[in-house]
Design a protein around this motif. Structure first.
Motif: not given
Length: 121
Positions: A116-121, A34-42, A86-89, A10-15
């Motif tokens: 999708q995980v979105t962190v807003s600044s 078992m594990g978690w991976y992530r992929q940012a655009p590009g 953090k936004p970079e997450d 989901g969408l969450v604010q930084a912190g």
């Protein structure tokens, strides 16, 4: 047929915090790591954290001290508690599991559909 189903993005604010879940279902004989991976655009898909069936964990340096991976073997489920986000997450987070299906004698790697995980600044 084995599948992994993720939830909790989901969408969450930084912190802020989020908790991801991933449940494995189907004809399963055993589940190893078992594990978690992530992929940012590009960018490439990177490891976030893994946990063995015995509970040994491994984390990417970028998430150490902020994220915690855990699992419930009785429920075939792995979790990722994400704090101090953090936004970079921001990324699509994928669940991965090494599973031996009941009809096979080998271990196969399975992926979830991503959340999708979105962190807003």
């Amino acid at each position: 047929q084995v599948q992994l189903v993720e939830s909790g993005g989901g969408l969450v604010q930084a912190g802020g915090s989020l908790r991801l879940s991933c449940a494995a279902s189907g004809s399963i004989f055993s589940i190893n790591t078992m594990g978690w991976y992530r992929q940012a655009p590009g960018k490439q898909r990177d490891l976030v954290a893994t946990i063995t069936s015995g509970g040994n964990t491994n984390y990417a340096d970028s998430v150490k001290g902020r994220f915690t991976i855990s699992r419930d073997n009785a429920k075939n489920t792995v979790y990722l508690q994400m704090n101090s986000l953090k936004p970079e997450d921001t990324a699509v987070y994928y669940c991965n599991a090494n599973i031996q299906p009941r009809i096979m004698t080998i271990v196969l790697g399975y992926w979830g559909q991503g959340t999708q995980v979105t962190v807003s600044s």
